[in-house]
Write a protein that holds these residues in place. Structure first.
Motif, PDB file in Angstrom:
ATOM      1  N   GLU A 156      14.872  -2.025  67.740  1.00 37.93           N
ATOM      2  CA  GLU A 156      13.870  -2.489  66.781  1.00 37.93           C
ATOM      3  C   GLU A 156      13.437  -3.903  67.143  1.00 37.93           C
ATOM      4  OE1 GLU A 156      16.308  -1.920  63.417  1.00 37.93           O
ATOM      5  OE2 GLU A 156      17.627  -3.608  63.869  1.00 37.93           O
ATOM      6  N   GLY A 157      12.329  -4.327  66.539  1.00 40.01           N
ATOM      7  CA  GLY A 157      11.857  -5.674  66.790  1.00 40.01           C
ATOM      8  C   GLY A 157      10.686  -6.022  65.897  1.00 40.01           C
ATOM      9  N   SER A 158      10.288  -7.286  65.945  1.00 41.50           N
ATOM     10  CA  SER A 158       9.177  -7.775  65.138  1.00 41.50           C
ATOM     11  C   SER A 158       7.850  -7.235  65.660  1.00 41.50           C
ATOM     12  CB  SER A 158       9.162  -9.305  65.166  1.00 41.50           C
ATOM     13  OG  SER A 158       7.944  -9.798  64.657  1.00 41.50           O
ATOM     14  N   PHE A 159       6.964  -6.868  64.720  1.00 45.29           N
ATOM     15  CA  PHE A 159       5.618  -6.418  65.085  1.00 45.29           C
ATOM     16  C   PHE A 159       4.631  -7.584  65.124  1.00 45.29           C
ATOM     17  CE2 PHE A 159       5.586  -1.599  63.927  1.00 45.29           C
ATOM     18  CZ  PHE A 159       6.561  -1.388  64.874  1.00 45.29           C
ATOM     19  N   THR A 160       5.121  -8.793  65.439  1.00 46.55           N
ATOM     20  CA  THR A 160       4.211  -9.914  65.630  1.00 46.55           C
ATOM     21  C   THR A 160       3.110  -9.512  66.601  1.00 46.55           C
ATOM     22  OG1 THR A 160       6.004 -11.489  65.228  1.00 46.55           O
ATOM     23  CG2 THR A 160       4.040 -12.323  66.343  1.00 46.55           C
ATOM     24  N   PHE A 161       3.523  -8.853  67.690  1.00 50.35           N
ATOM     25  CA  PHE A 161       2.568  -8.236  68.614  1.00 50.35           C
ATOM     26  C   PHE A 161       3.245  -6.989  69.157  1.00 50.35           C
ATOM     27  CE2 PHE A 161       0.064  -7.326  72.292  1.00 50.35           C
ATOM     28  CZ  PHE A 161      -1.203  -7.819  72.001  1.00 50.35           C
ATOM     29  N   ALA A 162       2.673  -5.822  68.854  1.00 53.11           N
ATOM     30  CA  ALA A 162       3.327  -4.570  69.239  1.00 53.11           C
ATOM     31  C   ALA A 162       2.298  -3.466  69.447  1.00 53.11           C
ATOM     32  CB  ALA A 162       4.327  -4.145  68.164  1.00 53.11           C
ATOM     33  N   GLY A 163       2.583  -2.586  70.392  1.00 50.76           N
ATOM     34  CA  GLY A 163       1.744  -1.422  70.630  1.00 50.76           C
ATOM     35  C   GLY A 163       2.419  -0.162  70.120  1.00 50.76           C
ATOM     36  N   VAL A 164       1.626   0.719  69.508  1.00 51.90           N
ATOM     37  CA  VAL A 164       2.127   2.010  69.025  1.00 51.90           C
ATOM     38  C   VAL A 164       1.285   3.093  69.693  1.00 51.90           C
ATOM     39  CG1 VAL A 164       2.591   3.460  67.014  1.00 51.90           C
ATOM     40  CG2 VAL A 164       2.736   0.965  66.808  1.00 51.90           C
ATOM     41  N   SER A 165       1.939   4.034  70.339  1.00 48.19           N
ATOM     42  CA  SER A 165       1.230   5.034  71.121  1.00 48.19           C
ATOM     43  C   SER A 165       0.492   6.031  70.224  1.00 48.19           C
ATOM     44  CB  SER A 165       2.212   5.804  72.015  1.00 48.19           C
ATOM     45  OG  SER A 165       3.030   6.657  71.223  1.00 48.19           O
ATOM     46  N   TYR A 166      -0.552   6.629  70.800  1.00 51.06           N
ATOM     47  CA  TYR A 166      -1.304   7.659  70.077  1.00 51.06           C
ATOM     48  C   TYR A 166      -0.422   8.851  69.738  1.00 51.06           C
ATOM     49  CZ  TYR A 166      -4.638  11.401  69.152  1.00 51.06           C
ATOM     50  OH  TYR A 166      -5.309  12.463  68.590  1.00 51.06           O
ATOM     51  N   ASP A 167       0.602   9.106  70.555  1.00 53.22           N
ATOM     52  CA  ASP A 167       1.500  10.221  70.281  1.00 53.22           C
ATOM     53  C   ASP A 167       2.168  10.059  68.913  1.00 53.22           C
ATOM     54  OD1 ASP A 167       2.792  12.684  71.277  1.00 53.22           O
ATOM     55  OD2 ASP A 167       4.620  11.504  71.161  1.00 53.22           O
ATOM     56  N   ILE A 168       2.566   8.842  68.572  1.00 51.41           N
ATOM     57  CA  ILE A 168       3.111   8.576  67.238  1.00 51.41           C
ATOM     58  C   ILE A 168       2.004   8.657  66.199  1.00 51.41           C
ATOM     59  CG2 ILE A 168       3.945   6.725  65.721  1.00 51.41           C
ATOM     60  CD1 ILE A 168       5.950   5.959  67.749  1.00 51.41           C
ATOM     61  N   ILE A 169       0.893   7.973  66.466  1.00 50.98           N
ATOM     62  CA  ILE A 169      -0.197   7.895  65.491  1.00 50.98           C
ATOM     63  C   ILE A 169      -0.648   9.295  65.074  1.00 50.98           C
ATOM     64  CG2 ILE A 169      -2.594   7.161  65.152  1.00 50.98           C
ATOM     65  CD1 ILE A 169      -0.610   4.848  65.183  1.00 50.98           C
ATOM     66  N   LYS A 170      -0.851  10.183  66.036  1.00 53.64           N
ATOM     67  CA  LYS A 170      -1.368  11.524  65.745  1.00 53.64           C
ATOM     68  C   LYS A 170      -0.408  12.317  64.872  1.00 53.64           C
ATOM     69  CE  LYS A 170      -2.932  15.852  67.808  1.00 53.64           C
ATOM     70  NZ  LYS A 170      -3.219  16.604  69.060  1.00 53.64           N
ATOM     71  N   ASN A 171       0.886  12.200  65.130  1.00 53.45           N
ATOM     72  CA  ASN A 171       1.877  13.053  64.468  1.00 53.45           C
ATOM     73  C   ASN A 171       2.514  12.419  63.235  1.00 53.45           C
ATOM     74  OD1 ASN A 171       1.931  15.351  66.451  1.00 53.45           O
ATOM     75  ND2 ASN A 171       2.500  13.702  67.842  1.00 53.45           N
ATOM     76  N   LEU A 172       2.112  11.193  62.907  1.00 53.12           N
ATOM     77  CA  LEU A 172       2.747  10.471  61.809  1.00 53.12           C
ATOM     78  C   LEU A 172       2.367  11.062  60.451  1.00 53.12           C
ATOM     79  CD1 LEU A 172       4.661   8.070  61.729  1.00 53.12           C
ATOM     80  CD2 LEU A 172       2.696   6.572  61.450  1.00 53.12           C
ATOM     81  N   LYS A 173       3.366  11.239  59.585  1.00 56.38           N
ATOM     82  CA  LYS A 173       3.152  11.744  58.226  1.00 56.38           C
ATOM     83  C   LYS A 173       3.450  10.631  57.214  1.00 56.38           C
ATOM     84  CE  LYS A 173       2.558  15.861  59.981  1.00 56.38           C
ATOM     85  NZ  LYS A 173       1.195  16.406  60.141  1.00 56.38           N
ATOM     86  N   PRO A 174       2.709  10.569  56.104  1.00 54.99           N
ATOM     87  CA  PRO A 174       2.976   9.535  55.091  1.00 54.99           C
ATOM     88  C   PRO A 174       4.365   9.680  54.479  1.00 54.99           C
ATOM     89  CG  PRO A 174       0.842  10.606  54.719  1.00 54.99           C
ATOM     90  CD  PRO A 174       1.564  11.428  55.745  1.00 54.99           C
ATOM     91  N   ILE A 175       4.965   8.562  54.127  1.00 57.98           N
ATOM     92  CA  ILE A 175       6.240   8.589  53.405  1.00 57.98           C
ATOM     93  C   ILE A 175       6.010   8.464  51.904  1.00 57.98           C
ATOM     94  CG2 ILE A 175       7.553   7.640  55.341  1.00 57.98           C
ATOM     95  CD1 ILE A 175       7.433   4.909  53.959  1.00 57.98           C
TER      96      ILE A 175
END
Length: 230
Positions: free
Chosen positions: A138-157
């Motif tokens: 884990e780490g701080s999202f001060t500057f972070a990239g998130v792949s489309y693979d996560i974005i596409k499959n992500l479900k709301p909590i």
């Protein structure tokens, strides 16, 4: 039959096929609290890469803002770069995008290591100061990239309701125990995604004074003390 079962059990697992996108969204979760100098620097940096979608969010809930940015990235079928308003990347955007595309071949969340005001690296566990991309928890999202693979499959909590009766999907949250970025990393790790730190992406982090992690400087300092950092 027993021999067949044993042979099958030793087959290596199939390599994960990742969903890919050439598009990028840059999201600023707390844009309303930014200094004018931030925008003066940011806009020329963003225009280095035509076609980048810039999303500033203005509520005072950072978990809601990050979630709304994720929703926009989903709608645009894009990779996502989170960038806080107290940091300024020291690496050109086209170069960062090239690095992230390389990293997304193996990892799903890629974090630029940044220093806290106490000169601690905001990644866990600690990384070696060798300039290489390294898997972390884990780490701080001060500057972070998130792949489309996560974005596409992500479900709301869950959902965040507002006074007019509308609601927004939440994809992360902060709690009494953890911040929203660490929460997101832990949630994604449980789903089988990989998190990494990429020290090639250099970012100035402004906390009273400018802080920048340069792995070569830290390695040289440790070497002078007789400590192997590789």
């Amino acid at each position: 039959m027993i021999m067949k079962y044993l042979c099958m059990s030793h087959r290596p697992p199939k390599e994960k096929v990742r969903e890919k996108s050439d598009k990028f969204v840059v999201g600023i979760p707390l844009a309303r609290f930014s200094y004018s100098l931030f925008w003066e620097w940011l806009l020329p940096w963003i225009t280095q890469s035509p076609g980048i979608i810039l999303i500033p969010m203005e509520s005072n809930r950072v978990d809601l803002n990050r979630s709304r940015i994720i929703e926009i990235a989903k709608q645009n079928e894009a990779n996502l770069i989170f960038m806080d308003n107290d940091c300024l990347p020291n690496t050109p955007l086209p170069q960062i995008i090239k690095m992230l595309k390389e990293d997304f071949e193996k990892y799903d969340i890629v974090i630029a290591p940044v220093l806290s005001q106490n000169r601690n690296l905001l990644v866990n566990p600690a990384i070696k100061h060798n300039g290489k991309v390294q898997e972390i928890d884990e780490g701080s999202f001060t500057f972070a990239g998130v792949s489309y693979d996560i974005i596409k499959n992500l479900k709301p909590i869950g959902y965040y309701g507002v006074e007019d009766g509308s609601s927004f999907p939440l994809y992360t949250q902060y709690t009494n125990q953890t911040s929203e970025d660490y929460f997101f990393c832990r949630k994604m790790k449980k789903l089988g995604y990989k998190v990494a730190a990429d020290p090639r992406i250099m970012v100035d982090h402004y906390k009273a004074v400018r802080m920048r992690y340069v792995w070569q400087d830290v390695a040289a300092e440790l070497q002078a003390q007789g400590i192997d950092s590789s």
